[in-house]
Scaffold this active site. Structure first.
Site, PDB file in Angstrom:
ATOM      1  N   LYS A  40     -58.160 -63.823  37.082  1.00  0.00           N
ATOM      2  CA  LYS A  40     -57.527 -62.830  36.208  1.00  0.00           C
ATOM      3  C   LYS A  40     -58.568 -62.310  35.247  1.00  0.00           C
ATOM      4  CE  LYS A  40     -54.028 -60.554  34.547  1.00  0.00           C
ATOM      5  NZ  LYS A  40     -54.802 -59.312  34.794  1.00  0.00           N
ATOM      6  N   GLN A  71     -64.114 -65.180  30.423  1.00  0.00           N
ATOM      7  CA  GLN A  71     -62.693 -65.034  30.734  1.00  0.00           C
ATOM      8  C   GLN A  71     -62.059 -66.369  31.144  1.00  0.00           C
ATOM      9  OE1 GLN A  71     -61.630 -61.420  30.894  1.00  0.00           O
ATOM     10  NE2 GLN A  71     -59.677 -62.379  30.402  1.00  0.00           N
ATOM     11  N   LYS A  79     -61.277 -68.243  27.925  1.00  0.00           N
ATOM     12  CA  LYS A  79     -60.252 -67.490  27.190  1.00  0.00           C
ATOM     13  C   LYS A  79     -58.881 -67.696  27.833  1.00  0.00           C
ATOM     14  CE  LYS A  79     -61.246 -63.140  26.750  1.00  0.00           C
ATOM     15  NZ  LYS A  79     -61.353 -61.670  26.844  1.00  0.00           N
ATOM     16  N   LYS A  92     -63.781 -61.064  36.690  1.00  0.00           N
ATOM     17  CA  LYS A  92     -64.000 -59.765  36.049  1.00  0.00           C
ATOM     18  C   LYS A  92     -64.591 -58.825  37.079  1.00  0.00           C
ATOM     19  CE  LYS A  92     -63.676 -57.935  31.891  1.00  0.00           C
ATOM     20  NZ  LYS A  92     -62.802 -58.293  30.759  1.00  0.00           N
ATOM     21  N   GLY A 131     -57.211 -53.719  32.827  1.00  0.00           N
ATOM     22  CA  GLY A 131     -58.185 -52.789  32.251  1.00  0.00           C
ATOM     23  C   GLY A 131     -59.231 -53.481  31.395  1.00  0.00           C
ATOM     24  N   ASP A 132     -60.238 -52.731  31.036  1.00  0.00           N
ATOM     25  CA  ASP A 132     -61.275 -53.118  30.073  1.00  0.00           C
ATOM     26  C   ASP A 132     -61.903 -51.788  29.643  1.00  0.00           C
ATOM     27  OD1 ASP A 132     -62.766 -55.757  29.096  1.00  0.00           O
ATOM     28  OD2 ASP A 132     -64.336 -54.308  29.485  1.00  0.00           O
ATOM     29  N   THR A 143     -54.159 -56.657  22.748  1.00  0.00           N
ATOM     30  CA  THR A 143     -55.467 -57.223  22.385  1.00  0.00           C
ATOM     31  C   THR A 143     -55.743 -56.996  20.897  1.00  0.00           C
ATOM     32  OG1 THR A 143     -56.198 -56.661  24.612  1.00  0.00           O
ATOM     33  CG2 THR A 143     -57.880 -57.369  23.041  1.00  0.00           C
ATOM     34  N   ASN A 176     -58.996 -48.783  22.988  1.00  0.00           N
ATOM     35  CA  ASN A 176     -57.725 -49.493  23.052  1.00  0.00           C
ATOM     36  C   ASN A 176     -57.655 -50.657  22.058  1.00  0.00           C
ATOM     37  OD1 ASN A 176     -56.375 -52.077  24.616  1.00  0.00           O
ATOM     38  ND2 ASN A 176     -55.096 -50.248  24.639  1.00  0.00           N
ATOM     39  N   SER A 198     -50.859 -59.924  29.549  1.00  0.00           N
ATOM     40  CA  SER A 198     -50.896 -59.668  31.001  1.00  0.00           C
ATOM     41  C   SER A 198     -50.108 -60.743  31.740  1.00  0.00           C
ATOM     42  CB  SER A 198     -52.344 -59.675  31.518  1.00  0.00           C
ATOM     43  OG  SER A 198     -52.984 -58.451  31.247  1.00  0.00           O
TER      44      SER A 198
END
Ligand code: NDP
Ligand code: 2IT
Length: 446
Positions: free
Chosen positions: A91, A112, A115, A127, A166-167, A211, A242, A378
């Site tokens: 993820k 990630q 996290k 990622k 997204g990123d 976020t 964002n 998410s």
């Protein structure tokens, strides 16, 4: 790995991954924290958990051909790095930015993993992205690029396999085009294969805001642990995408005044406090540049090429990109009296910057803890998709708040337990690592 083994191990990571400086930096930051937890659990060293974590389970690199509106052919490079699946399907977001390289994707995927573990949700880490530059591209160009990207990537995805989101440069428009192509190729309406979807077709309320909101909530918790409030504080938030926009919105809801934000061209300063509705209009609706903000608002100024960290503030939230806040910037912020820093972006503070904040006693929330609200929401989106349910904004935001509060107390508690009270870097690294390491040991050598 005991302290004397860290140097040779790190040298080996550098040797095996030449030139990937951001990946080296992310590994170093985690490994430097792990001495005490390895001393407590020799099994982690025996089973070579760190060595396995530093070797992604799978790395996919592919060609992305597409045609622009003028008929010219372009070739970009696509990436998906699936780092670890001990706790759940891979993820993590997709980034479209000209700076994207294998080293950048690997650093982001590595971060990630920890996290996602901190969220307590069943998520592995990965990622992806491309060196495609979406700036100035038409809607149709973005669509054709996303379709070409997914035409290769789809075979590696699935709600139980790998779930992108997204990123930088990837928002709900791009997720829509990616989902449409996935659905067409597979002939499956598999909502759980992507998160950050549109609200009309499987997306979750609060994912867009999550976020930034989560980073503001983490900041609130760090201040509360010191008996302070956000109310009345002066804040500076870098970026204007964002994460930045919704961090600003939530900080202002908590009673703070956010006086500056930025993009790669410059800094907007608004001493009365940034107007989030105007920011959203310019960035989300018009997809314009930040200098428009100053043109439309009295008292606000735009300074091209300025350094946002020279703006005096009590609280700073770097929410743009990696290594945007250096040791020198940290020194400036400290001189100006900053008391808390929370990373909305991934690894925005250089190692010198982190060291300076910790040495000065600034409350410092590392990205893998402070910005985990996005991926946590998410997971809430996946949960709603799996149960064909739809939660209200209020309920979802409440869940996000609980998750951020829990992550804060987990990091706080873990730092204390392992002999570094108040050090959220140590707390986040050890707490995230422990969850992944226990699962990896339990699952054997895979
Ligand atoms: P956006 O694309 O929405 O916004 C990115 C912002 O950062 C823009 O203001 C952009 O300015 C600025 N920026 C990006 N790259 C650079 C650069 N090389 N130099 C200077 N400014 C730059 O992205 P997000 O807000 O989604 O992401 C921001 C950060 O937050 C990233 O580090 C991302 O990894 C992280 N993050 C994002 C999450 C999410 O859910 N979206 C979740 C957790 C972390 P310009 O327009 O001029 O390029
Ligand atoms: O860095 C991140 O945590 C993200 N870009 C969000 C990942 C996700 O899967 O929601």
């Amino acid at each position: 790995m005991l302290d004397e083994k860290i140097e040779p191990f790190y040298d080996e990571v550098v040797r095996r991954n030449p030139g990937e400086v951001e990946f080296h930096q992310a590994v170093r930051e985690v490994v430097d924290s792990l001495g005490p937890v390895l001393a407590k659990h020799p099994r982690f060293t025996e089973r070579k958990i760190i060595e396995r974590l530093c070797e992604p389970e799978r790395q996919i690199i592919f060609r992305v051909p597409w045609i622009d509106d003028a008929g010219e052919v372009h070739i970009n490079r696509g990436f998906r790095v699936e780092v670890n699946s001990a706790l759940g399907p891979y993820k993590g977001g997709l980034r479209f930015h000209p700076s994207v390289s294998l080293g950048i994707v690997k650093f982001l995927g590595f971060e990630q993993v920890f996290k996602n573990a901190l969220t307590g949700m069943p998520l592995g880490g990965g990622k992806g992205g491309s060196d495609f530059d979406p700036k100035g591209r038409s809607d149709d160009e973005i669509m054709r690029f996303c379709q070409s990207f997914m035409t290769e990537l789809y075979r590696h995805l699935g709600e139980y396999t790998d779930v992108p989101a997204g990123d930088i440069g990837v928002g709900s428009r791009e997720i829509g085009y990616l989902f449409g192509q996935y659905k067409r190729i597979t002939n499956r309406y598999e909502s759980g294969v992507l998160t950050g979807k549109g609200l009309e077709w499987g997306g979750a309320l609060v994912r867009t805001e999550a976020t930034g909101y989560g980073t503001a909530m983490f900041t609130r918790e760090m201040l509360a642990a010191r008996g302070e409030l956000l109310d009345g504080k002066t804040c500076v938030v870098s970026g204007s995408g964002n994460v930045a926009i919704y961090a600003i919105e939530k900080l202002e809801q908590f009673g703070a005044t956010v006086v500056a934000c930025s993009d790669s061209d410059g800094v907007v300063y608004d001493p009365k406090g940034l107007d989030v509705d105007l920011l959203r209009q310019i960035k989300e609706v018009e997809r314009g540049r930040l200098d428009r903000y100053a043109q439309r608002r009295d008292y606000a100024t735009h300074s091209r090429g300025a350094n946002i960290w020279e703006t005096p503030c009590d609280i700073a939230l770097p929410c743009a990109t990696q290594n945007e806040l250096t040791g020198r910037d940290a020194a400036t912020l400290i001189r100006n009296g900053v008391s808390a820093v929370a990373e909305g972006a991934n690894m925005p503070t250089t190692p010198e910057g982190v060291r300076a904040f910790l040495d000065a006693g600034v409350a410092f929330g590392p990205g893998k803890a402070a910005n985990a609200g996005g991926v946590a929401t998410s997971a809430l989106e996946m949960q709603q998709n799996a149960s064909r349910d739809r939660w209200t904004f209020e309920h979802t935001e409440e869940r996000l708040d609980e998750i951020m509060t829990d992550i804060h107390s987990l990091c706080h508690r873990t730092a204390e337990e392992f002999g570094s009270p108040g050090n959220y870097v140590v707390g986040a690294n050890i707490a995230g690592f422990q969850r992944v390491a226990h699962a990896m040991v339990a699952m054997g050598l895979v």
